[in-house]
Scaffold this motif. Sequence first.
Motif, PDB file in Angstrom:
ATOM      1  N   TYR A   1       0.809  -1.225   0.000  1.00  0.00           N
ATOM      2  CA  TYR A   1       0.000   0.000   0.000  1.00  0.00           C
ATOM      3  C   TYR A   1       0.846   1.280   0.000  1.00  0.00           C
ATOM      4  O   TYR A   1       0.307   2.374  -0.150  1.00  0.00           O
ATOM      5  CB  TYR A   1      -0.995  -0.027   1.159  1.00  0.00           C
ATOM      6  CG  TYR A   1      -1.982  -1.168   0.992  1.00  0.00           C
ATOM      7  CD1 TYR A   1      -2.979  -1.108   0.019  1.00  0.00           C
ATOM      8  CD2 TYR A   1      -1.883  -2.320   1.766  1.00  0.00           C
ATOM      9  CE1 TYR A   1      -3.865  -2.159  -0.174  1.00  0.00           C
ATOM     10  CE2 TYR A   1      -2.764  -3.381   1.592  1.00  0.00           C
ATOM     11  CZ  TYR A   1      -3.745  -3.293   0.614  1.00  0.00           C
ATOM     12  OH  TYR A   1      -4.615  -4.334   0.420  1.00  0.00           O
TER      13      TYR A   1
ATOM     14  N   LYS B   1      -2.710   1.694  -4.537  1.00  0.00           N
ATOM     15  CA  LYS B   1      -3.931   1.977  -3.770  1.00  0.00           C
ATOM     16  C   LYS B   1      -4.669   0.704  -3.386  1.00  0.00           C
ATOM     17  O   LYS B   1      -5.195   0.571  -2.293  1.00  0.00           O
ATOM     18  CB  LYS B   1      -4.867   2.867  -4.602  1.00  0.00           C
ATOM     19  CG  LYS B   1      -4.369   4.266  -4.821  1.00  0.00           C
ATOM     20  CD  LYS B   1      -5.394   5.066  -5.640  1.00  0.00           C
ATOM     21  CE  LYS B   1      -4.657   5.863  -6.673  1.00  0.00           C
ATOM     22  NZ  LYS B   1      -5.163   5.786  -8.011  1.00  0.00           N
ATOM     23  N   ASN B   2      -4.737  -0.236  -4.348  1.00  0.00           N
ATOM     24  CA  ASN B   2      -5.498  -1.467  -4.136  1.00  0.00           C
ATOM     25  C   ASN B   2      -5.098  -2.482  -5.212  1.00  0.00           C
ATOM     26  O   ASN B   2      -4.200  -2.220  -6.010  1.00  0.00           O
ATOM     27  CB  ASN B   2      -7.017  -1.171  -4.204  1.00  0.00           C
ATOM     28  CG  ASN B   2      -7.391  -0.385  -5.457  1.00  0.00           C
ATOM     29  OD1 ASN B   2      -6.819  -0.578  -6.527  1.00  0.00           O
ATOM     30  ND2 ASN B   2      -8.335   0.532  -5.331  1.00  0.00           N
TER      31      ASN B   2
END
Length: 195
Positions: A44, A48-49
Amino acid sequence: MKKTKPKYNQIIEAAVEVIAENGYHGSQVSKIAKKAGVADGTIYLYFKNKEDILISVFEEKMGQFIERIIESIHDKQSASSKLLTLIEMHFRQLSENYHLAIVTQLELRQSNAALRLQINKVLKPYLAVMDDIVKEGMSEHIFRDNLNVRLVRQMMFGTLDEIVTNWVMKEGRYDLVSQAPVVHDLLTNGLTAKS
């Protein structure tokens, strides 16, 4: 910048393998972190994801892919030889990285609309290279001068894309690169019998 850091590249390489082996939906961030040899939280710091990881994989790998193709066609003298080189490079780069081929040909297809828009943005420079080859071939009078460049490019990209997808579905059991001359001949000469 994050992209120049070794851990970023480790995560990208790990993501290609994990997504290829488990599918996008079965690839938890923790699996990618473990494969990369980093803590889950480290991911992270760079992404972001999971969706951001997938897009970054595509941006990084496709960026390198496009650079190599542009470099390889740069010194070719004709549009026809540029097209053959592009086809060979497209097939070679994906056949040399089966995991990446799985990700680009299968996993990126299951994406949502926002993801597809980002993927299309990454592909634009590659499609522009194809457009340039078609225009050059028209100006050299080796391709017909009344071609719809956008449509020809869609046909070219679609052809290469489908051939690689078929190769992936057949688990890479045959030499993909050896098909380049035949594909080039079909794209440049079509299906018409020579008189």
